[in-house]
Design an enzyme around this catalytic site. Structure first.
Site, PDB file in Angstrom:
ATOM      1  N   GLY A 491       0.795  -1.225   0.000  1.00  0.00           N
ATOM      2  CA  GLY A 491       0.000   0.000   0.000  1.00  0.00           C
ATOM      3  C   GLY A 491       0.821   1.265   0.000  1.00  0.00           C
ATOM      4  O   GLY A 491       0.314   2.339   0.373  1.00  0.00           O
ATOM      5  N   SER A 530      11.205  -1.358   5.775  1.00  0.00           N
ATOM      6  CA  SER A 530       9.992  -0.731   6.322  1.00  0.00           C
ATOM      7  C   SER A 530      10.188   0.778   6.473  1.00  0.00           C
ATOM      8  O   SER A 530       9.769   1.373   7.466  1.00  0.00           O
ATOM      9  CB  SER A 530       9.628  -1.354   7.673  1.00  0.00           C
ATOM     10  OG  SER A 530       9.496  -2.744   7.568  1.00  0.00           O
ATOM     11  N   ALA A 734       4.709   9.306  11.827  1.00  0.00           N
ATOM     12  CA  ALA A 734       4.628   7.904  11.400  1.00  0.00           C
ATOM     13  C   ALA A 734       6.004   7.255  11.307  1.00  0.00           C
ATOM     14  O   ALA A 734       7.006   7.900  11.009  1.00  0.00           O
ATOM     15  CB  ALA A 734       3.929   7.809  10.051  1.00  0.00           C
ATOM     16  N   GLU A 739       7.592  -5.056   8.188  1.00  0.00           N
ATOM     17  CA  GLU A 739       8.268  -6.313   8.513  1.00  0.00           C
ATOM     18  C   GLU A 739       7.983  -6.811   9.919  1.00  0.00           C
ATOM     19  O   GLU A 739       8.034  -8.013  10.205  1.00  0.00           O
ATOM     20  CB  GLU A 739       9.782  -6.122   8.372  1.00  0.00           C
ATOM     21  CG  GLU A 739      10.240  -5.727   6.990  1.00  0.00           C
ATOM     22  CD  GLU A 739      11.685  -5.284   7.006  1.00  0.00           C
ATOM     23  OE1 GLU A 739      12.560  -6.146   6.789  1.00  0.00           O
ATOM     24  OE2 GLU A 739      11.940  -4.092   7.257  1.00  0.00           O
TER      25      GLU A 739
END
Length: 782
Positions: A491, A530, A734, A739
């Site tokens: 996403g 990530s 954020a 992972e």
């Protein structure tokens, strides 16, 4: 329209629908390149080594060259340069020696796959077998044969520490406090050894790439890739061409999990295409090749010793890891480093000694895999902490809460920990599975148990990986966003569009994402670690704000107002002072007229943004100490309730709960999907998966024999819990979570099995057979 009634869309923290690329080309399109390229397309096949370790004495391709339809044959002599992301230790095709079963030795391009396969049978390679190394502990000893005698000559960054004259490709150390002195103060000590097997990523789409080199030497590579810019850079360097002459186009990826990071097979069709005079060359791996000829998750042997005082406060840890890096450790050396600086797990421990070794063996090449070594590391740490809590007589949840790392703690590397919700994660998963409450088993021959484990993981990367973005406005007020990060199902494009829309002030539906193409897309290091929501997200926000600034300055000049009094709301520029308004349509391309059309203001709006962490410092080679080892850690916890059948050893999961501190959930549904998917993949690797390697040969290279979890295996409920403690430099606070959900799974399940039947296994997979035999050995059953 009254501007006081208009509100900026609340896009952050909202679960908007997923977004497709503007130029939507799915990974499946690469399979159809025989249609795209027509009869010009050539098909590549690879002759591979049947030996785990052997000298290549000679290669005779004369018979294959004479076969009608064969257009090019390539060997290691054609491309002598080394390639690799961190440690440049491998060739595109083997030269002088082969180091694992399946290593590429000769490449063939022909008019059909059948002709190419026939040509492989006509190529004669003479080998001289050498003694192989299959055990990383043995491989680290002076007695082991050298797999890379030229290790000292390889190019390597200054944060990787190979040991010349050995099979040790990297040795990362932590030395903090007085470990030996601390053991005397410990009221309880646990020592354990765990063995974590190799596993495969098994993406549904195997590796596939098409390369074309034109008459001027300009090269185009279409690849299912997590790392288009890294591939452009590494392949160009190896072939001795300019990065500006190397173009990588990366459609959607049909599953990656790390195996499509860096460069694996993608350089092979490029090398072959250099000999085919403009004709494109396609290489598609078979499923069997996918299993063992590209990246696999490294195996690990981990020796742990950990102790606490009478009150349960952790005092010391000694952690020695032997990573089975395989025949090339070009990526694996950084897994070893990441395991080193993460070697305590998310615990505050004053005295630490860590030795993390990356060892060359004659197994398949170990590379990036979801979790980047953290699942393997935490498999040992999580079970040792569980055992230590029991040994000292503390409730396991309370033991975790007492020792979990908190903001302000000094970590084993000397870095100060940032604020974290790790303790909150522990509490929430414990509540979710009813910790401390007994559950009745489903039958008299079954036993129930509950287990919990913690985790942390930092983005494992160099100190300066950059992200960039551009945002180009269109005539109708929509925006096309250019990013270099890749959509691999997580996403990333959806979140990028949300952030761009929120920062600019337009509806989410107005944002389009351009396909990733290194010739036109902005630079992105890799889609790994990530890091995209955090790093690429910062670049996207900067680009959107840059475009917004240009728009507001243009309108302010036209209206003779202060830009501070203007806003963009739902695609309309509004003034809170004069209450004027104008849509973005047209003005973002054609500008705005001056009074009485006496000239124009503005022009096409293109916003630019970039981000690179500038604060990560080096770590001392002997102690691992430094001011800032990593950019940040994502922390979390996972818990399971399980049931064991005493007659068969079969493990059934009753419930799972996972909680992770993501800083800020930009799109909560996508975060929950990542948590759920990671939990499932973690269960698969813990219960079912193992590459069965015998003398370097994989015994189960198919889905018939290599078991992964399927829908019937995941019938249990999974509670996915979001914790939000903002990251200081993250967009809206954020940080990544792609992972992390599979990292604590092995340990949490191992602890639940112990709670149920009182046994601890040396490592996964936790099959019914292994559980039953362990129960027999322990006297649990007769």
């Amino acid at each position: 329209m009254s501007t006081t009634k208009t509100k900026t869309p609340d896009l952050i923290g909202k679960s908007v629908p997923r977004l497709d690329a503007y130029e939507k080309v799915t990974g499946a399109a690469i399979y159809a390149d025989d249609i795209r390229f027509g009869n010009d397309l050539l098909y590549a096949r690879i002759k591979r080594s049947p030996h785990p370790h052997a000298l290549i004495k000679s290669i005779d391709v004369s018979k294959a060259e004479a076969l009608p339809g064969v257009k090019a044959i390539v060997t290691g002599d054609d491309f002598p340069g080394h390639i690799g992301l961190y440690l440049k230790d491998k060739h595109i095709f083997a030269r002088d020696r082969a180091r694992f079963v399946g290593e590429a030795v000769v490449g063939v391009a022909a008019v059909s796959e059948e002709v190419a396969e026939k040509a492989l049978t006509l190529i004669e390679v003479e080998y001289e077998a050498l003694e192989p190394v299959f055990d990383p502990e043995y491989g680290a000893t002076p007695e082991a044969p050298l797999i890379h005698p030229d290790l000292e000559n390889y190019e390597v960054p200054n944060f990787i520490f190979p040991k010349a004259g050995t099979n040790i490709a990297n040795h990362f150390k932590i030395r903090k406090g007085d470990v030996e002195g601390a053991w005397e103060q410990c009221a309880a000590i646990v020592e354990r050894k765990f063995r974590i097997p190799h596993v495969q990523h098994v993406p549904i789409e195997p590796h596939v790439a098409v390369a074309q080199v034109d008459a001027t030497g300009k090269t185009t590579l279409w690849a299912s890739s997590q790392s288009p810019f890294a591939q452009r850079n590494l392949i160009a360097k190896t072939l001795g061409i300019s990065q500006s002459d190397m173009r990588v186009i990366a459609p959607y990826v049909g599953g990656g999990f790390g195996c499509k990071a860096g460069v694996t097979m993608e350089a092979m069709p490029v090398a072959i295409a250099a000999k085919t005079k403009g004709r494109p060359v396609k290489l598609l791996l078979t499923r069997e090749e996918e299993f063992y000829t590209n990246f696999v998750r490294q195996g690990l042997v981990i020796n742990l010793k950990v102790g606490c005082d009478a009150k349960g406060n952790l005092l010391a840890m000694e952690n020695t890891m032997y990573w089975d890096g395989g025949a090339s450790t070009e990526y694996g050396v950084n897994i070893t480093r990441a395991a080193g600086y993460s070697s305590t797990g998310p615990y505050d421990i004053p005295n630490v000694k860590t030795d993390s070794y990356c060892i060359y063996t004659n197994h398949p090449i170990g590379g990036a895999y979801r979790g980047f070594g953290m699942s393997e590391l935490h498999a040992g740490i999580g079970q040792c902490m569980d055992e230590l809590a029991e040994k000292i007589g503390l409730d396991k949840v309370e033991f975790h809460r007492q020792n979990v790392v908190q903001g302000g703690d000094i970590l084993s590397t000397g870095m100060t920990m940032h604020p974290t919700g790790a303790e909150e994660c522990v509490v929430k998963v414990a509540e979710a599975i009813g910790w401390g409450q007994d559950s009745a088993p489903g039958a008299s021959n079954k036993r129930r148990g509950k287990g919990i484990a913690l985790m942390w993981k930092a983005p494992a990367m160099p100190p300066n990986p950059g992200s960039s973005a551009w945002l180009e406005m269109n005539e109708d007020g929509t925006a096309t966003l250019g990013v270099g990060g890749q959509e691999i199902g997580q996403g990333a494009f959806t979140v990028a569009a949300q952030m761009a829309a929120a920062a600019l002030g337009i509806p989410y539906e107005w944002v389009r994402i351009a396909e990733v193409d290194t010739q036109y897309s902005p630079y992105e290091w890799q889609t790994v670690a990530s890091r995209l929501t955090w790093s690429m997200g910062n670049a996207v926000v900067a680009a959107a704000k840059d475009a917004r600034r240009q728009i507001l300055e243009m309108v302010a000049e036209a209206w003779e107002e202060d830009p501070e009094d203007l806003d963009i709301v739902n695609g309309i520029v509004v003034s809170y002072k004069s209450e004027q308004e104008t849509p973005l349509q047209d003005i973002v391309i054609y500008g705005m007229p001056k009074e009485n059309f006496n000239g124009w203001i503005g022009g096409p709006i293109i916003g630019r943004g970039k981000f690179m962490p500038t604060y990560v410092t080096g770590l001392d080679a002997e102690t691992g100490q430094g001011d800032r080892a990593v950019v940040h850690f994502t922390t979390g916890a996972q818990a399971f309730e399980v049931e064991i059948d005493l007659d068969t050893g079969k493990l059934d999961i009753i419930k799972a709960a996972s909680a992770f501190d993501v800083g800020k959930a930009i799109n909560p549904d996508l975060v929950r999907a990542q948590i759920e998917g990671g939990t499932v993949q973690g269960v698969s690797s813990a219960v079912y998966e193992e590459m069965q390697l015998k003398e370097g040969v994989m015994q189960n290279p198919s889905f018939v024999d290599y078991r992964i979890a399927s829908a019937p295996d995941i019938a249990f409920p999974i509670e996915s819990i979001i914790v939000e403690v903002p990251q200081e430099d993250g967009p809206w606070g954020a940080r990544g979570v792609g992972e992390h959900p599979m990292v604590p799974t092995i340990a949490a399940l191992g602890n639940a099995i112990y709670d149920a039947v009182g046994i601890r296994l040396e490592g996964p997979p936790f099959s019914a057979e292994k559980i039953y035999l362990a129960m027999v050995d322990a006297g649990v059953v007769e």
